[in-house]
Enzyme design. Sequence first.
Site, PDB file in Angstrom:
ATOM      1  N   HIS A   1     -29.161 114.268  88.954  1.00  0.00           N
ATOM      2  CA  HIS A   1     -29.677 113.603  87.589  1.00  0.00           C
ATOM      3  C   HIS A   1     -31.336 112.972  87.900  1.00  0.00           C
ATOM      4  CE1 HIS A   1     -26.016 113.014  85.477  1.00  0.00           C
ATOM      5  NE2 HIS A   1     -25.356 113.111  86.580  1.00  0.00           N
TER       6      HIS A   1
ATOM      7  N   LYS B   1     -32.565 101.494  76.383  1.00  0.00           N
ATOM      8  CA  LYS B   1     -32.344 102.391  77.401  1.00  0.00           C
ATOM      9  C   LYS B   1     -32.732 101.515  78.623  1.00  0.00           C
ATOM     10  CE  LYS B   1     -35.076 105.646  75.987  1.00  0.00           C
ATOM     11  NZ  LYS B   1     -34.334 107.096  76.175  1.00  0.00           N
ATOM     12  N   ARG B   2     -32.399 101.998  79.850  1.00  0.00           N
ATOM     13  CA  ARG B   2     -32.841 101.285  80.885  1.00  0.00           C
ATOM     14  C   ARG B   2     -34.300 101.140  81.079  1.00  0.00           C
ATOM     15  NH1 ARG B   2     -33.441 103.668  86.119  1.00  0.00           N
ATOM     16  NH2 ARG B   2     -33.216 105.664  85.459  1.00  0.00           N
TER      17      ARG B   2
ATOM     18  N   LYS C   1     -39.991 105.796  81.676  1.00  0.00           N
ATOM     19  CA  LYS C   1     -39.398 105.823  80.433  1.00  0.00           C
ATOM     20  C   LYS C   1     -40.404 105.070  79.219  1.00  0.00           C
ATOM     21  CE  LYS C   1     -34.487 105.478  81.904  1.00  0.00           C
ATOM     22  NZ  LYS C   1     -33.910 107.102  81.202  1.00  0.00           N
TER      23      LYS C   1
ATOM     24  N   THR D   1     -29.280 110.694  76.834  1.00  0.00           N
ATOM     25  CA  THR D   1     -28.328 110.911  76.016  1.00  0.00           C
ATOM     26  C   THR D   1     -28.205 109.880  74.913  1.00  0.00           C
ATOM     27  OG1 THR D   1     -26.919 109.251  77.619  1.00  0.00           O
ATOM     28  CG2 THR D   1     -26.385 111.785  77.828  1.00  0.00           C
TER      29      THR D   1
ATOM     30  N   LYS E   1     -27.341 110.463  70.859  1.00  0.00           N
ATOM     31  CA  LYS E   1     -26.545 109.234  69.819  1.00  0.00           C
ATOM     32  C   LYS E   1     -27.329 108.928  68.772  1.00  0.00           C
ATOM     33  CE  LYS E   1     -24.709 107.799  74.344  1.00  0.00           C
ATOM     34  NZ  LYS E   1     -24.943 106.980  75.557  1.00  0.00           N
TER      35      LYS E   1
END
Length: 816
Positions: free
Chosen positions: A358, A546-547, A552, A654, A658
């Site tokens: 991952h 998100k985290r 990110k 992911t 969504k």
Amino acid sequence: MSEFEFDKEEFKKNVVNAVKSRYRKTIDEADKQQVFQAVAYTVKDYIIDRWIATHKEFEKQDAKTVYYMSMEFLMGRALGNNMINLTCYKGVKEALDELGFDLNAIEDEEPDAALGNGGLGRLAACFLDSLSSLGYPAYGCGIRYRYGMFAQKIVDGYQKEIPDDWLRDGNPFEIKRPEYAVTVKFGGYVRSYTDADYHEHYVQEAYQSVRAVPYDLPVVGYNNNVVNTLRIWDAEPIQQFNLDEFDKGDYQKAVEQENLAKNICEVLYPCDDHYAGKELRLKQQYFFVSASVQSAVAKYKKNHDDIRKLHEKVCFQLNDTHPTVTVAELMRILMDEKGLSWDEAWGVTTKCCAYTNHTIMAEALEKWPIDLFQKLLPRIYQIIEEINRRFVNEVKRMYPDNQEKIAKMAILYDGQVKMANLAIVAGYSVNGVAALHTEILEKQELKDFYEMMPEKFNNKTNGITQRRFLLHGNPLLADWVTDKIGDGWITDLPKISGLVKYADDEKSRKEFMQIKRENKVRLAKYIKEHNDVEVNPDSIFDVQVKRLHEYKRQLLNILHVMYLYNKIKANPDMDFTPRTFIFGAKAAAGYRRAKLTIKLINSVSDVINNDKSINGKLKVVFIENYRVSNAEIIFAAADVSEQISTASKEASGTGNMKFMLNGAMTLGTMDGANVEIVKEVGEENAVIFGLSADEVIEYELNGGYNPLDIYNSDEEIRRVLNQLVDGTYSPADHELFRDLYNALLYDGVADRYFILKDFRSYAEAQEKIEAKYRDKDGWAKSVMLNTARSGKFSSDRTIEEYVRDIWHLEKVKVEL
């Protein structure tokens, strides 16, 4: 398949009786939590018959089972999902209406199960939902955390971690299974001896041990009577309380075993920047792996004599590196307990274990100090040592005199146990989770392994379950979709492409945008209640949830907000479509820079939201304690999906799927699954910016770039960066955000995530978003096409690919 027949009157009677028997109250005296519990237990009664029938059918068919091994299962709330999949959601809603209760309010009484944190755990949850809905036999295997990672509170703009006491009122859907408890051993030493037949035996002695007790949670398939199991393990002491030690006055020793057990299941990802934290993490991993593997082998042995054929009925899927110790634990059981030779045990193990990677980032591939590993898991370490010895000999045979290959590929090297290397050496399948991710693994991060064993590598692009994130999370849109194209999309998401033709229909576009607006009103209400900030539902809802991690690039997003604010302040009359920037993220407790980014977002929010002069053109909201239940509300309301990771860093994502499913436009880099999303929806229906993965990798190979060149040549960017350290957003402490400033300009590898390098491209992309949004018809068509072309990104498709290429399971039909 027999349709579920819901009897409303019987349901009401059962709820009333449950309230009476559990709380000695009549229904009109019960509070909402008590009604939730009563409803949950009543729904559970429907599930139990199906659960029993499913496992009887598995046994009858002697079905091969996948054991999905994961540190995280981010399940979200169970009640709504179970009712959706039993197809009784609307019936229960009517029944509760008649009893005087609002189902939404009752669902809000259920805490999110604190069994996961980010995308890894949510993917595992989606996969379990798909496995059940498709009728494949599966167990999810993990830990029953008492407090999960933490519940996030924002205090004075800072993240504060508080225990997430999700089990305070009990979990109505779980069933304790003490009859399946097993013992897990830590520490001590290994004694070996040779028997009369010259077979060598290994015995662990002077160890500490705990009892692993399983709690089973049902995973209900959609309208097919199939119920799989999420088995989460709790730790109990072998001896609860040592009265002898207590009587001697050694009160610590009296509860020593209890504390050992208690610590294992306390929290997800304990802080590991110290030795005790590292030891606890490794204990957790071995604890749930050993318990799960022992349980799986015992289940197999109940009906099968030949342990050498275990792989015909059992597959262990390792969800990232955390459960990799499965490999050595299976070897231990096969050799030390079942009497197999090394070669026999290795033959079975390498047909049973498959590994999902991952992460692209080498630093995120788990490694353990050898001294810690050897001390805590002495027998397991011996086995890994032998796996490594044999594998290194193989590498030497293939690449004579190539020490560099051994340095990169050895499982034991440089004082460390490298878990990803163990998973690749022992696994029969190694998969990435998006096409680009797998390509980077093969060409960059795991290139040496790919060259040596290419047949193991494959791609399985992640997916999400439409039942949770559209049918349950966005009922207005779900009903509209069903009205237009029927309900086939619920179990076959590619059928949602039937909406494509409606994107050209003006009436349908208006209906779609009206639903989006109602969902924005719902989120605006949530924000008002939780943040006390008024947001305009007619503004662009630009969302990044998100985290929180540097790659990110939440920092890029908030720096751009600062840049926009400067522009509006300098040009109050500029033509500007109102924007609401919405963030939601938890930062790991020990991740200082991530937590400072949260403080910056909140400080910027305080300044902008309280500046009357900008007339509400810009709002910034940080949603506290981001989790599955509020995510459903957020995805349904988003206009813009921020997927802005540094290209080559995000394995898949992911959240991007969504948002797409719920009719938002992707604003992102060509990273992870964004590449595949753009391919499905067309470049004209997304906005892409920034460096490519190849360009980022090229820069990294050459030591990065010099961000000071941008700082010195671009006045607007320079001003934004200076505002980090001139008190604009921290008047009481000008140095508060100095670390973020230094990370962008002066660190050893300055701006290692290319925030300034991509800034201009990102700002231009945001201008394109605004222009597209102003074209109301064009925007409506684009976001409708995002929903219509999301069919590929169902976890049902992903699971069918795992089954076809890796697990080789057979579907089971369950009749009641």
